[in-house]
Every structure is written in structure tokens, then in C-alpha cells.
Design an enzyme around this catalytic site. Sequence first.
Site, short mmCIF file in Angstrom:
data_model
loop_
_atom_site.label_atom_id
_atom_site.label_comp_id
_atom_site.label_asym_id
_atom_site.label_seq_id
_atom_site.Cartn_x
_atom_site.Cartn_y
_atom_site.Cartn_z
N LEU A 23 4.65 3.12 -3.82
CA LEU A 23 4.15 3.54 -3.04
C LEU A 23 4.18 4.53 -2.33
O LEU A 23 4.72 4.60 -1.24
CB LEU A 23 4.48 2.30 -1.95
N HIS A 136 6.89 9.75 -0.14
CA HIS A 136 6.41 8.21 -0.40
C HIS A 136 5.96 7.35 1.34
O HIS A 136 5.99 8.06 2.67
CB HIS A 136 8.36 7.38 -0.13
N HIS A 137 5.54 6.45 1.64
CA HIS A 137 5.29 5.79 2.34
C HIS A 137 5.87 5.13 3.32
O HIS A 137 5.40 5.48 4.68
CB HIS A 137 4.03 4.31 1.86
N CYS A 138 7.01 5.15 3.28
CA CYS A 138 8.38 5.08 3.74
C CYS A 138 8.38 6.62 5.36
O CYS A 138 8.72 6.09 6.07
CB CYS A 138 9.22 4.20 3.46
N ASN A 301 5.88 5.06 10.39
CA ASN A 301 4.20 4.66 10.46
C ASN A 301 3.85 3.86 11.53
O ASN A 301 5.00 2.96 12.06
CB ASN A 301 4.99 3.31 8.93
#
Length: 453
Positions: A23, A136-138, A301
Site C-alpha cells: 500500500l 506509504h499511504h499511511c 489522510n
Amino acid sequence: MEHLTTLDAGFLEAEDSDRHVSLAIGGLAVMEGPAPDHASLVSVLAERVSEIPRFTQVVRTHPLDLAAPEWVDDPQFDLAHHVHRIALPQPGNDAALYRVVADIMERRLDRDRPLWESWTIEGLAEDRWAVLTKLHHCIADGISATRLLAGLCDGPDAETFANRIRAAAESSAPRPSGPSLNPLDWAGGIWHLSTAVTSAAARIATGAAQIVAGVLNPTDSSLIGSVSNLRRYSAAEVLLSDVALICHKFDVTINDVALAAITDSFRAMLMHRGEQPQRNSLRTLVPVSVRSADASNQLDNRVSLMLPYLPIELDDPVERLHAVHRRLTRVKSGGQRQAGSAFFSAANYIPFALTAWAVRLLTRLPQLGIVALATNVPGPRRRLRMMGRNVLRLLPIPPIALHLRTGIAMLSYGDDLVFGITADYDAVPDVDELADGIERAVARLVAISEGAG
């Protein structure tokens, strides 16, 4: 010490739920040559990375999830672990570039180190080179990641469309004046507040029901299913002026045109596979930003979601465009965005051990209703420069996970609207046809617009 939100940590949990998933999100900047020498590039990156705390921090988790994961400084940070250099095989065309991009993006980032990498790619045709930035999407959603990547370029932060997103506009509502001393005003205020709360609660409940139904109702399509650990990547590019022409002619939005083109291409792909598109064949995850204007520089996010059925069953391109507009309008008013936002906000007030367990369970359940991801990110209005070189192209790279075999990210850059497509290697061998189909669909709508005009 800063904790990850429930949504940020959820991307780590979703990655852990499937050993085939990475991800990470990415941005590919293609630049005019010649490429700088490695030492000069590392020196510039070292200076700019030092201004981004996330690039020198690691995620620290707690036993039994007693607290949310935290961002902590990495005492052993070494830039050499994150900056790499690679050359394309000849002839250095787009196909070779996209193959390298897919190879890099399919590998997971090392959780023991800061969650990002930068790859300098040499050997592109026409004396070009590229930089692929992977994180990373985090760490960030599409909007905050785009601002971050623009910050790695020369000069001050590039002007973007981020301040014109819906959430930013909605957050600018006028503040109420001071409290009134008139009891009649109190009664009226209480009445209006209770009415607003009841209406909002009903909309959120409706939206939540629609989201649950979208996840649970199965779709019979080759577009959905388990993913392998290999990826394909491709891209399509169209002129924003062409999209604006279509918008003006048919009174729709840029997002409507983009999704209609995606729908057209998916329809052609399925029919080429011998499948007859049905009304429920293309339920699509469409992330929606809830980022306010004062949070435009925050790395995290802040998104909700919508789950529209894109009208893949319709053959006529104009009818399909109008259907996309109607369905998105209906979904927007149905409360899905509000329900998703309320869920993620409320989750931050629940003990993290409970939310971690719930997210872990949900991400391990096979969802059978959503078949693709389509996310639209406002990008830089002006062309960027990096180390004195013009950035000719800027391509987004979305991830895939949770049985979604295809992800499409749309990014505006200068005069172009770019579609970056990530797909499962085995399930979507025709990813280049999907990209070509998007360009053909926009060209068809342009021809119709000009002919009708």
C-alpha cells in the site's frame, strides 16, 4: 510524539491483511536531460528531505495495540537506504519505463525504516530521465502527497488546486456572531439546531447503509478477485482544454468527464473479453477529500468515500456522460461522503485496540462488490522544475488491494489531465488497452462536442 489516526493506521492493517499487497503510493516525474550525477542529486535530496519530518521517522507500534502507533525519529536514519538509481533497458520507451515503475511499486517498504524511497531512472528515450518517489499511504493521501512531492522540486511550494477542493470551500462558511440576549432567538436556534442534527443523522444513516450494501452485494465480473504480488502500470494523458470543452458543452464537471472516459474504456475491455457489461459491473470506490483549507500542509489522510455504479451498461457516449453526472449527483446527496467521514472521525475517539481489531477483521473479509478505484487529485497548475530541469510529465501511481484489481489515479498537471493505472499483473494483462481506451473516449467526446457545436 505524534500518533497515527485510525485511518492512517488502517492502511498498515490493510497491507498486513494480504501478503500480496503493497500500500505505497507514488509519483513519477519525467524530466528533460541530461540527468545530474548521483552525488549532486543525493546532496539536493538530503537538504530537502531534512525539512520533511516524516522522511526521517519510523512507525512505532505498541504491544496488544494498547495505543495507536506513533511517529518517532529514526536514530539510525541513512539516506542511502532510500535513494536508488537504475537504468532502463533500450530503447528506453514508455513500456520499459512503466515496467520498471510496476516492479518498484509492487515491493513493500521496510517498516523498520522511514516509509519512502526515491528512484532515479536513467536511459529514457529522447534524452530524458525520471524520478519515482514512493511513500506509504499511511503517511499521506493523494492531495497531501502531491504537495509533498511538489515541495521536493525547485523553488517554493508549487501552486496547486488543493485550495479549491470542496472541503476547503465548505470550511470557509462564516462564523456565527456572539450569543443573542433575546429568548426568542434561543428557541429559534434550538429548533434549527435540532432540525439540522436530525437531517444530518438521517443522511449519514442512509449513506452508511448504501456503503454496507455496496460492499456486501457481489458483482460478477473479472475485474474483481484476489490479487497476485505482481503489478502492471500504464498511463493515459489528455488535454485539460479538451476536457473543458466537453464540460462546457454538456454542463458537467471535469470529474464527470474523467469517470465517463474510464467507464467507456472498461466497457470496451470487458466486451473484448467476451463479457456483457451489466448495471452492477462497475461499482467503483471514489475517494473524496474532506481536507479543510487550514490543513492543506498536513501530512495525513483526510478522505471519505463514495461507491457509485458507473454506467458501463450504456453504449452511447453522451448518454453515458449524463448518466455519470446524474449518478454522482445522487450519491453525493445520499450521505455516503458524510457517513464515511463521520465513521473515521468517531473511530479516533474509540480505544485503539478496538478499532485495530475491527479494521483487521474487516480488511480480511473478502469484499465482492467494489471492482475498481478511481481517485482524482488536483495537481500543480504550473510546470515544475527539479535541479534546473523542466518536469515534462507528472504521473500518479495508485495502489491496489482488497480484491480491487485495478486502480486509476487522475492528476492535473499544467495543461494535461493524466490517468495513472495500476493493475494486477495476471488479472489485467490488457492494462495498456485500458489506458488507450481512456484517450479514445475523451477524443470521441471532443469530436461530438465540436460537431454538435
